[in-house]
Design an enzyme around this catalytic site. Structure first.
Site, PDB file in Angstrom:
ATOM      1  N   GLU A  28     -22.823 -16.024   3.886  1.00 14.59           N
ATOM      2  CA  GLU A  28     -22.444 -14.620   4.071  1.00 14.59           C
ATOM      3  C   GLU A  28     -23.270 -13.766   3.115  1.00 14.59           C
ATOM      4  O   GLU A  28     -23.588 -14.199   1.999  1.00 14.59           O
ATOM      5  CB  GLU A  28     -20.948 -14.446   3.762  1.00 14.59           C
ATOM      6  CG  GLU A  28     -20.475 -13.009   3.883  1.00 14.59           C
ATOM      7  CD  GLU A  28     -18.958 -12.873   3.945  1.00 14.59           C
ATOM      8  OE1 GLU A  28     -18.261 -13.760   3.422  1.00 14.59           O
ATOM      9  OE2 GLU A  28     -18.480 -11.880   4.526  1.00 14.59           O
ATOM     10  N   ASN A 171     -13.686 -11.547  12.849  1.00 19.18           N
ATOM     11  CA  ASN A 171     -13.347 -12.406  11.714  1.00 19.18           C
ATOM     12  C   ASN A 171     -12.094 -11.864  11.046  1.00 19.18           C
ATOM     13  O   ASN A 171     -12.009 -10.657  10.776  1.00 19.18           O
ATOM     14  CB  ASN A 171     -14.491 -12.403  10.699  1.00 19.18           C
ATOM     15  CG  ASN A 171     -14.108 -13.095   9.397  1.00 19.18           C
ATOM     16  OD1 ASN A 171     -13.978 -14.312   9.357  1.00 19.18           O
ATOM     17  ND2 ASN A 171     -13.897 -12.324   8.336  1.00 19.18           N
ATOM     18  N   GLU A 172     -11.136 -12.732  10.803  1.00 17.26           N
ATOM     19  CA  GLU A 172      -9.898 -12.323  10.118  1.00 17.26           C
ATOM     20  C   GLU A 172      -9.426 -10.973  10.661  1.00 17.26           C
ATOM     21  O   GLU A 172      -9.252 -10.004   9.898  1.00 17.26           O
ATOM     22  CB  GLU A 172     -10.089 -12.306   8.591  1.00 17.26           C
ATOM     23  CG  GLU A 172     -10.392 -13.698   8.052  1.00 17.26           C
ATOM     24  CD  GLU A 172     -10.313 -13.841   6.542  1.00 17.26           C
ATOM     25  OE1 GLU A 172     -10.116 -12.842   5.835  1.00 17.26           O
ATOM     26  OE2 GLU A 172     -10.428 -15.003   6.068  1.00 17.26           O
ATOM     27  N   TYR A 239      -7.954 -21.436   1.973  1.00 19.60           N
ATOM     28  CA  TYR A 239      -8.513 -21.442   0.620  1.00 19.60           C
ATOM     29  C   TYR A 239      -7.511 -22.073  -0.344  1.00 19.60           C
ATOM     30  O   TYR A 239      -6.288 -21.946  -0.158  1.00 19.60           O
ATOM     31  CB  TYR A 239      -8.839 -20.012   0.167  1.00 19.60           C
ATOM     32  CG  TYR A 239     -10.101 -19.470   0.827  1.00 19.60           C
ATOM     33  CD1 TYR A 239     -11.351 -19.889   0.397  1.00 19.60           C
ATOM     34  CD2 TYR A 239     -10.032 -18.565   1.883  1.00 19.60           C
ATOM     35  CE1 TYR A 239     -12.516 -19.416   0.992  1.00 19.60           C
ATOM     36  CE2 TYR A 239     -11.197 -18.084   2.487  1.00 19.60           C
ATOM     37  CZ  TYR A 239     -12.437 -18.517   2.028  1.00 19.60           C
ATOM     38  OH  TYR A 239     -13.588 -18.050   2.620  1.00 19.60           O
ATOM     39  N   GLU A 297     -13.767 -21.481   7.333  1.00 18.58           N
ATOM     40  CA  GLU A 297     -13.814 -21.107   5.906  1.00 18.58           C
ATOM     41  C   GLU A 297     -12.819 -21.989   5.178  1.00 18.58           C
ATOM     42  O   GLU A 297     -11.629 -21.999   5.537  1.00 18.58           O
ATOM     43  CB  GLU A 297     -13.451 -19.631   5.693  1.00 18.58           C
ATOM     44  CG  GLU A 297     -14.520 -18.676   6.161  1.00 18.58           C
ATOM     45  CD  GLU A 297     -14.221 -17.212   5.859  1.00 18.58           C
ATOM     46  OE1 GLU A 297     -13.520 -16.918   4.869  1.00 18.58           O
ATOM     47  OE2 GLU A 297     -14.690 -16.364   6.640  1.00 18.58           O
ATOM     48  N   GLN A 345     -18.893 -21.151  -0.123  1.00 17.88           N
ATOM     49  CA  GLN A 345     -20.020 -20.884   0.742  1.00 17.88           C
ATOM     50  C   GLN A 345     -21.237 -21.648   0.222  1.00 17.88           C
ATOM     51  O   GLN A 345     -21.127 -22.395  -0.747  1.00 17.88           O
ATOM     52  CB  GLN A 345     -20.296 -19.402   0.797  1.00 17.88           C
ATOM     53  CG  GLN A 345     -19.138 -18.573   1.343  1.00 17.88           C
ATOM     54  CD  GLN A 345     -19.521 -17.142   1.727  1.00 17.88           C
ATOM     55  OE1 GLN A 345     -20.677 -16.763   1.722  1.00 17.88           O
ATOM     56  NE2 GLN A 345     -18.492 -16.341   2.059  1.00 17.88           N
TER      57      GLN A 345
HETATM   58  O1  AHR Z   1     -15.541 -16.147   1.989  1.00 19.71           O
HETATM   59  C1  AHR Z   1     -15.246 -14.891   1.461  1.00 19.71           C
HETATM   60  C2  AHR Z   1     -14.375 -14.054   2.382  1.00 19.71           C
HETATM   61  O2  AHR Z   1     -13.138 -14.685   2.528  1.00 19.71           O
HETATM   62  C3  AHR Z   1     -14.867 -13.869   3.790  1.00 19.71           C
HETATM   63  O3  AHR Z   1     -15.749 -12.814   3.920  1.00 19.71           O
HETATM   64  C4  AHR Z   1     -13.601 -13.580   4.547  1.00 19.71           C
HETATM   65  O4  AHR Z   1     -13.664 -13.996   5.890  1.00 19.71           O
HETATM   66  C5  AHR Z   1     -12.535 -14.312   3.750  1.00 19.71           C
HETATM   67  O5  AHR Z   1     -11.446 -13.525   3.507  1.00 19.71           O
END
Ligand code: AHR
Length: 486
Positions: A28, A171-172, A239, A297, A345
């Site tokens: 990203e 995305n999201e 996450y 992610e 990432q």
């Molecule tokens: O990976 C960082 C961010 O985390 C991404 O841009 C988003 O999709 C997520 O909230």
């Protein structure tokens, strides 16, 4: 002497192929990525090939990267693809995340990078500030052999079309991607997907889904009457924060053991997330049996080190290596549905493979896990049975060990073992799984937060490891990948 954990592997009922894309990356435009870290430009003093720095490229190349997601994340919903084509000196400078986005890394630069790495391409289409026509035009520009957009691409220096292998729209969308209801997004997705055509091979289309255990958003999306016919799968983001609190996530280094076990425990939740998603898929009769789950992610997320550090830059330690290995072992267990994952990432952002500072580069412990686990790409995942001892700290309990096994396309058995216990060794007996001995490599270090720095880049690196007669002693916080000895 602690009891040995006996391991059995069932070769007669394989789970499925571990798609190479399970080892996917995410690039990203964010913080110190890609500018300075991947893209330095042709005139840079840092040795580069066509603007991509040589040291970072060589390190990425050694990972056999199967696929790269680009240009976001949240950034994809701001990305105007026309700003990133044509003469670099004349490209638009846009403000993004408090820094200037020079757009010198755009469509040509991304597709050329993927092509040189032999990686598939995963494009995240701008739903938030784009239009269906922008998306359709971009795909035409990338993949057409005739017509205005192909002519334009050729005028910009690329004759042959590229391939878009995977495509996400939005995305999201429940958050940074627009805060829109699943009902509205499902309509928007279907509209965009109806016109998101490529010439030649069609990409696999991915709906942007929910995060963590919040399954309702995805569940509602899949109720839409047409969406299943316009998608090959749906994504989920997971996450792992040490504290679970977005306001005070916890430090990347120098953390207490409580934050070691809490981080691993949160990483292990990914298994429940996957199983809940699969059960939810099965409740939707219109979905095919191979409708995919794309964990596009995942990874650790810590507090920034200080105000000076680029956005989402964090150090990466033995804890991250264990999180990566535990996650892979879970993805392998669900190889039949988990078609792709993309760690967040690639360089300098969150749980990165590589950190850079000017001309310096260092490989992280997570990098080494990706490199050690390469043998699993395209292998057939096998069910593994064992009774893991507990690792206990206060009220927290997690399994001390995690084991995954697979058969490579050449018929070689490969076994990965993780010891999550930071204080105790654990003995494992692999002699029952049909081999007389194993060789491979181990990644471990003295401390929970051992890490590589620009000054000491080899503090955490894999070392040779042998398991005579199939007996393995896993030292504290270690990751081991073995194959049958000749
Ligand atoms: O990976 C960082 C961010 O985390 C991404 O841009 C988003 O999709 C997520 O909230």
């Amino acid at each position: 002497m602690e009891a040995q954990t006996q391991v059995a592997v069932d070769r007669s009922s394989p789970i499925g192929t571990i798609e190479p894309e399970v080892y996917g990356q995410f690039l990203e435009h964010l913080g110190a990525q890609p500018y300075g870290s991947i893209w330095v430009g042709e005139d840079s003093a840092i040795p580069n090939t066509d603007g991509i720095r040589n040291d970072v490229f060589a390190a990425l190349d050694a990972l056999d990267i199967p696929v790269i997601r680009w240009p976001g994340g949240c950034y994809s919903d701001r990305y105007q693809w026309r700003d990133g084509i044509g003469e670099r000196a004349e490209r638009t400078n846009a403000a993004w995340g408090g820094t200037i986005e020079p757009n010198t890394f755009g469509t040509h630069e991304f597709f050329n990078l993927a092509e040189r790495l032999g990686a598939k391409t995963y494009l995240n289409i701008n739903l938030g500030t784009g239009t269906p026509k922008d998306a359709a035009d971009w795909l035409e520009y990338i993949t057409a052999t005739t017509g205005d957009r192909a002519r334009e691409r050729r005028a910009n220096g690329r004759d042959a079309p590229w391939t878009v292998d995977y495509l996400a729209i939005g995305n999201e969308t429940w958050g940074c991607g627009g805060h829109i209801t699943p009902e509205y997004y499902a309509d928007m997705y279907s509209l965009y997907a109806s016109f998101a055509k490529t010439e030649g091979k069609q990409p696999e289309r991915i709906i942007s889904g929910s995060h963590d255990a919040n399954i309702e958003y995805s569940d509602t999306l899949l109720d839409h009457p047409y969406i299943a016919g316009l998608a090959e799968g749906i994504s989920v983001h997971v996450y792992s924060l040490p504290t679970g609190d977005w306001g005070a996530k916890g430090a990347a280094l120098g953390f207490p053991e409580e934050e070691w076990i809490s981080t691993l425990s949160r990483a292990l939740r990914i298994e429940d997330v996957i199983e809940d998603q699969i059960a939810m898929f099965e409740s939707h009769e219109n979905l095919s049996d191979d409708f995919g789950l794309y964990v596009d992610e995942w990874g650790t997320w810590y507090d920034p080190e200080g105000e000076e550090t680029p956005a989402l830059y964090q150090q990466n330690s033995m804890r991250d290596a264990v999180v990566a290995a535990l996650s892979f072992n879970i993805f392998h267990k669900h190889a039949d549905r988990v078609k792709m994952t993309n760690i967040a990432q690639m360089v300098n952002v969150l749980q990165a493979m590589i950190l850079t500072d000017g001309p310096d580069m260092v490989l992280t412990p997570t990098y080494h896990v990706f490199e050690m686990y390469k043998l699993f790409q395209g292998a057939t995942a096998l069910p593994v049975r064992y009774d893991a001892p507990d690792y206990i700290l206060g009220e927290d309990i997690i399994p001390a060990i995690s084991i995954s096994a697979a058969l490579t396309p050449e018929g070689q058995l490969v076994v990965a073992l993780v010891n999550s216990d930071p204080k105790g060794s654990h003995a494992v007996d692999l002699s029952g799984i049909g081999a007389s001995g194993f060789t491979g490599r181990i990644l471990t270090a003295d401390a929970m937060d051992s890490h590589n720095t620009f000054e000491d880049p080899e503090a955490v690196v894999p070392k040779l490891f042998k398991a005579e007669r199939g007996l393995v002693t896993l030292p504290p916080h270690s990751v081991v990948v073995l194959t049958e000895a000749e």
